[in-house]
Enzyme design. Structure first.
Site, mmCIF file in Angstrom:
data_model
loop_
_atom_site.group_PDB
_atom_site.id
_atom_site.type_symbol
_atom_site.label_atom_id
_atom_site.label_comp_id
_atom_site.label_asym_id
_atom_site.label_seq_id
_atom_site.Cartn_x
_atom_site.Cartn_y
_atom_site.Cartn_z
ATOM 1 N N PRO A 1 -43.244 -12.813 -53.383
ATOM 2 C CA PRO A 1 -44.315 -12.794 -54.388
ATOM 3 C C PRO A 1 -45.628 -12.423 -53.701
ATOM 4 C CG PRO A 1 -43.782 -15.053 -53.767
ATOM 5 C CD PRO A 1 -42.785 -14.178 -53.074
ATOM 6 N N MET A 2 -46.333 -11.414 -54.224
ATOM 7 C CA MET A 2 -47.604 -10.974 -53.648
ATOM 8 C C MET A 2 -48.615 -10.782 -54.759
ATOM 9 S SD MET A 2 -46.391 -8.296 -50.671
ATOM 10 C CE MET A 2 -45.077 -7.531 -51.641
ATOM 11 N N ASN B 1 -39.594 -15.669 -43.839
ATOM 12 C CA ASN B 1 -40.519 -14.650 -44.327
ATOM 13 C C ASN B 1 -41.567 -14.348 -43.248
ATOM 14 O OD1 ASN B 1 -43.312 -14.755 -46.604
ATOM 15 N ND2 ASN B 1 -42.039 -12.980 -46.191
ATOM 16 N N CYS C 1 -50.006 -19.931 -50.218
ATOM 17 C CA CYS C 1 -51.134 -19.010 -50.349
ATOM 18 C C CYS C 1 -52.307 -19.511 -49.509
ATOM 19 C CB CYS C 1 -51.555 -18.867 -51.803
ATOM 20 S SG CYS C 1 -52.948 -17.725 -52.000
#
Length: 338
Positions: free
Chosen positions: A29-30, A212, A112
């Site tokens: 997810p970005m 990741n 995040c």
């Protein structure tokens, strides 16, 4: 490859919903990047999962247009959506809404690093309060039938590398899968991801772990799995301008053979479909503005010459952008750049 074969069985046995995965490479997810158009391309070429941009729980409850668009998953099956927030009740309500809209896996963002998110006690900030993080995950897991996953970093900084402790708390709270970006919050995206450090999380929990950070190729993916012991890899920035990369890696991991790139014509068609979705969903002016990061990356990775790349990111005409993007993938244009 054995690890790819095991992922489907392990995840299928562990997740608390009817979701079985059959591969070992996922699109990360970005924010501002993994729009629905990009996710469709990634899944089309074989990505195991393609996660949505992070969706702010409060904005989804308020039904803002941006939040609803980020949460959309039409044409992406299974639809994996990521939520960000700091208040358990709001996160639970947002998760219910995502599930009702078709999400089959809900990821809780605890990785995040941006000040905008962490400054509101969300994202990476939750790694500094493991019990609050656990309460939030528990609220989400109780609210939905879909499996819940958590994405985190190694910790806040090198003095607070507490990913194993948070992973244990997350699994106890109902998380069925853990993803770890091999950097601390302080690092942001600087330096190299520490894949070996993710092994501590793998040792700490029985749930599947995804590694990741800095996966750019099949060689990286194999090294990440070997060093971390994780079940799968997640690919982020390297997929911008090449969303098919995730599927290329997934297939190579499964077969043990060298990666096979899609033909230039397939890439061209996929890139055009992605940008066309942006122009349709956001309107031609806003869509073109949002598409510029993708246009630049597609052209660069296609090997287009610098003048064409500059024209792509400066044109104000959507039709011209599509024409230039198509040109970027032609053999004649690529030979000029060489």
């Amino acid at each position: 490859m054995k690890i790819a074969q095991e992922l489907g069985a392990l995840v299928g046995a562990t997740l608390q919903g009817p979701l079985t995965l059959g591969g070992a490479a996922m699109l990360a997810p970005m924010s501002g990047v993994t729009d629905l158009g990009m996710r469709r391309v990634a899944r089309q070429f074989g990505a195991t999962l393609a996660f949505s941009e992070m969706v702010a729980s409060a904005e989804l409850i308020a039904e803002t247009g941006e939040a609803k668009l980020r949460a959309e998953g039409e044409g992406v099956e299974p639809h994996a959506a990521q939520l960000v927030g700091s208040e358990p009740q709001a996160m639970a309500e947002a998760a219910r809404r995502l599930e009702a809209a078709g999400a089959r896996l809900i990821d809780v963002n605890m990785g995040c690093p941006s000040r905008r998110v962490a400054g509101k006690a969300a994202g990476c900030a939750l790694m500094r309060d493991v019990e609050q993080a656990g309460r939030l995950i528990e609220a989400v897991a109780r609210a939905v039938q879909a499996p819940v996953s958590v994405k985190m970093r190694l910790g806040w900084d090198d003095d607070e590398r507490n990913a194993p402790a948070l992973a244990r708390r997350a699994v106890a709270a109902g998380a069925a899968m853990i993803t770890v970006h091999g950097r601390t919050r302080r690092q942001l995206y600087e330096g190299r991801a520490d894949w070996r450090a993710v092994a501590e999380v793998v040792a700490a929990v029985t749930a599947p772990v995804v590694v990741n950070g800095d996966c750019r190729s099949i060689d990286d993916a194999r090294a990440m799995l070997a060093q971390s012991g994780a079940e799968a890899v997640m690919i982020g920035r390297a997929a911008v301008g090449a969303p098919w990369l995730v599927g290329v890696v997934a297939r190579a991991l499964a077969s043990g053979e060298p990666p096979r790139e899609p033909a230039a014509a397939e890439k061209r068609q996929a890139a055009l479909a992605h940008v066309d979705w942006l122009l349709t969903a956001l309107g031609r002016r806003s869509g073109l503005r949002h598409a510029r990061k993708h246009l630049s990356a597609y052209a660069e990775k296609a090997g287009a010459p610098a003048p064409l790349r500059r024209a792509l990111v400066t044109t104000e005409d959507a039709d011209e952008a599509l024409r230039l993007l198509e040109l970027a993938f032609t053999p004649e244009t690529q030979s000029e750049a060489a």
